[in-house]
Enzyme design. Structure first.
Site, PDB file in Angstrom:
ATOM      1  N   GLU A  12       0.631  -1.136   0.186  1.00  0.00           N
ATOM      2  CA  GLU A  12       0.152   0.045   0.055  1.00  0.00           C
ATOM      3  C   GLU A  12       0.827   1.212  -0.067  1.00  0.00           C
ATOM      4  O   GLU A  12       0.717   2.123   0.674  1.00  0.00           O
ATOM      5  CB  GLU A  12      -1.082   0.032   1.130  1.00  0.00           C
ATOM      6  N   GLU A  15      -5.653 -10.154  -2.476  1.00  0.00           N
ATOM      7  CA  GLU A  15      -6.664 -10.227  -1.286  1.00  0.00           C
ATOM      8  C   GLU A  15      -8.222 -10.039  -1.715  1.00  0.00           C
ATOM      9  O   GLU A  15      -8.857  -9.405  -0.760  1.00  0.00           O
ATOM     10  CB  GLU A  15      -6.111  -8.988  -0.471  1.00  0.00           C
TER      11      GLU A  15
END
Ligand code: XIL
Length: 593
Positions: free
Chosen positions: A397, A513
């Site tokens: 991220e 994910e």
């Protein structure tokens, strides 16, 4: 001090074993040896968690540290001939914004636990307690550990602190103890502590002298007892020299040793078999956690039966493996790696450098010291798992969520401790360090929201191009694909275009994910299926991975909610029954074609 309620009736041993059977524990009376005669049959039991079961000796008690019981996979503990050395790990749950700090003490997940019926007595020799607070915790139910909170369930924590016995009782309604009481004073450095259950009361004794009793208020909440230990940070730790258990009159205790790590062979129509059977084999992955792996057979079977790639959900994040500046502990990450190896699964490791899940000491390191901290962390952690994991999320991220961070003259990067200390080059340094530590692992940049067009995707693609121009060793990009907000959906054409943009830069891609809001299960299935289809049809897409196995332990459970309020974003439900999404993914992987 509350007085102990008198035990109602004293059940017979046969009744106690019968109630173990009712609690889901199989009770089998061993047959006499051929030829008849011999000693009275000794009962054997098997436990719902799986594992080998031995009845405890009702006369002399059973030694839990010796006798081949496994204490070698217990975080923070070192097993030796003189017992267990417990060192302070200081593990805490720190939230994304750096707040919080709930203790996260280790539990011996792979070691022995007890199945009990009725009353029993545990005796522990604690040595060197004056060097630190010495804590032994008896769990009736294991906590569920997330990286931002720990769902504390029922347990009793026994501490010898400053010469006093401190008993904390967790009743499963909140993270903090329901109450804490202290007993005694001036206890010696070496303490023999006995805790016994008498009906609804717990009795505490030191050196044979009773200190007092407390109502158990469901302290165990189940027939199980699991063992945990911890030491106060700043101290030198302590030693657990002996731990014995025996059933008391009318009770029964069995010792259950470690769940098996290898499950049955996957079935031909499992997701993993379908992925493996494709002309270009495709990994099918799930995020997994060490506690359900140790305790829940259905979870274990589903994980090993359906998935070929395992991603540690939280157990390799910095606040778990590197809780204090000079303290590393890989026990729980190792358990996941061992399980994957035993079941022919690859490990996609997660994650080395992230702005979240950081121990407080990392956040508080001054900017000038952060590069060294980051590089040391990568060398140690990637070095530890070298040869055991196939891939790493090196940087997780990197992109900002603030609108204002995108656009002309802006790099779109998230401002966190690493970026603030090193600017964009933290990413270059992290990948180079990971490559040096584990040259064979494939190295990924992992991000959410990449499935959509817009300024954020443009900024991400521009970043990846700069990294490639600078020769940074990035092998691929993980598309998290969290589809959480109701009404959100991924457009397959956009996803396919983004995969193509990255393929042109020579990068692999993976779905890392995925989980999808589940109020409408058909719509949820549609999204899972479409994303799987795009991945399956893209030559450079190496795996399709979902963020958890089923809703029973999903990461979108309501934070801080007691009892746990599960989410509905995964492909299997809270009973681990398949939802329509499973069939949709099977279709995408070519089932029946
Ligand atoms: C999540 C975990 O699943 C939760 O248990 C935790 O409470 C918060 O973090 N993107 C990531 C993962 O890369 O590390 C996050 O994991 C989910 C979003």
């Amino acid at each position: 001090m509350p007085s102990a309620p008198a035990p109602a009736t004293v059940p017979s041993r046969a009744a106690a074993l019968a109630s173990l059977a009712l609690a889901g524990v199989l009770v089998i009376a061993a047959c006499d040896a051929p030829g008849g005669g011999g000693a009275a049959p000794s009962p054997t039991v098997t436990a719902p968690t799986g594992g080998a079961v031995t009845p405890a000796d009702p006369v002399g008690g059973t030694d839990l540290l010796g006798g081949g019981h496994d204490w070698s996979h217990f975080a923070g503990a070192t097993a030796g001939p003189d017992g267990l050395r417990i060192r302070p790990l200081g593990r805490m749950i720190v939230r994304q914004d750096g707040s919080g700090g709930q203790p996260n003490p280790p539990v011996n997940l792979r070691g022995p636990h007890l199945e009990t019926s009725g009353d029993f007595e545990l005796t522990a020799d604690l040595r060197g307690t004056s060097h630190a607070g010495a804590y032994l915790q008896l769990y009736g139910e294991l906590p569920v550990v997330y990286d931002e909170w720990r769902q504390e369930r029922r347990s009793v924590r026994l501490g010898v602190v400053d010469g006093r016995l401190e008993v904390a009782l967790f009743d499963g309604t909140k993270a903090d103890p329901a109450f804490v009481r202290t007993f005694g004073s001036g206890l010696p450095d070496d303490v023999t502590l006995t805790v016994s259950r008498h009906g609804d009361a717990l009795r505490f004794a030191v050196g044979g002298g009773v200190l007092g009793e407390l109502p158990a208020v469901g302290a165990f909440g189940s027939t199980q007892v699991w063992f945990g230990a911890d030491a106060a940070v700043g101290g030198q730790g302590w030693r657990l020299a002996a731990l014995r258990v025996r059933p008391l009159e009318g009770g029964a205790v069995a010792v259950v040793d470690g769940a098996p790590s290898a499950e049955q062979r996957p079935e031909a129509d499992s997701l993993r078999a379908l992925g493996a059977g494709r002309p270009r084999p495709l990994g099918v992955g799930a995020a997994a956690a060490s506690a359900p792996l140790a305790t829940d057979q259905a979870y274990r079977s589903l994980l090993a039966g359906q998935f070929s790639v395992l991603t540690p959900e939280n157990d390799m994040k910095p606040q778990f493996v590197h809780p204090q500046k000079d303290v590393y502990d890989f026990t729980e990450g190792d358990s996941l790696v061992d399980f994957a190896a035993a079941n022919g699964m690859q490990v996609h490791a997660h994650t080395l450098v992230f702005g979240e899940a950081l121990p407080r000491w990392m956040r508080e390191t001054p900017a000038g010291g952060r590069e060294k901290v980051m590089l040391d962390h990568i060398a140690e952690v990637a070095g530890h798992f070298k040869g055991k994991v196939a891939e790493w999320d090196v940087v997780n991220e990197p992109m900002s969520v603030e609108e204002g961070d995108y656009g002309p003259g802006r790099d779109g990067l998230r401002r966190h401790v690493w970026q603030q200390a090193m600017g964009e080059r933290y990413i270059d340094k992290a990948f180079r360090a990971a490559r040096a530590a584990d040259p064979d692992a494939k190295l990924y940049l992992n991000e959410f929201g990449l499935e959509e067009d817009g300024a954020r995707w443009d900024a991400f693609l521009a970043l990846v191009k700069r990294l490639k121009q600078r020769g940074v060793p990035v092998d691929g990009v993980g598309f998290q694909s969290h589809i959480h907000a109701s009404g959100d959906h991924v457009k397959p054409e956009t996803l396919a275009d983004h995969f193509k943009d990255l393929a042109e830069l020579g990068l692999a891609v993976r779905i890392s994910e995925i989980d999808v809001h589940g109020e409408d299960r058909q719509a949820q299935a549609g999204q899972f299926g479409l994303v799987a289809e795009v991945c399956a049809q893209t030559p450079g897409c190496t795996s399709f991975g979902t963020w958890g196995v089923g809703d029973r332990y999903g990461s979108t459970a309501a934070h801080d909610s007691y009892p746990l309020a599960p989410g509905d974003e995964l492909m299997w439900d809270t009973e681990l029954r398949p939802k329509p999404a499973v069939a949709a993914v099977r279709d995408a992987l070519g089932a029946g074609r």
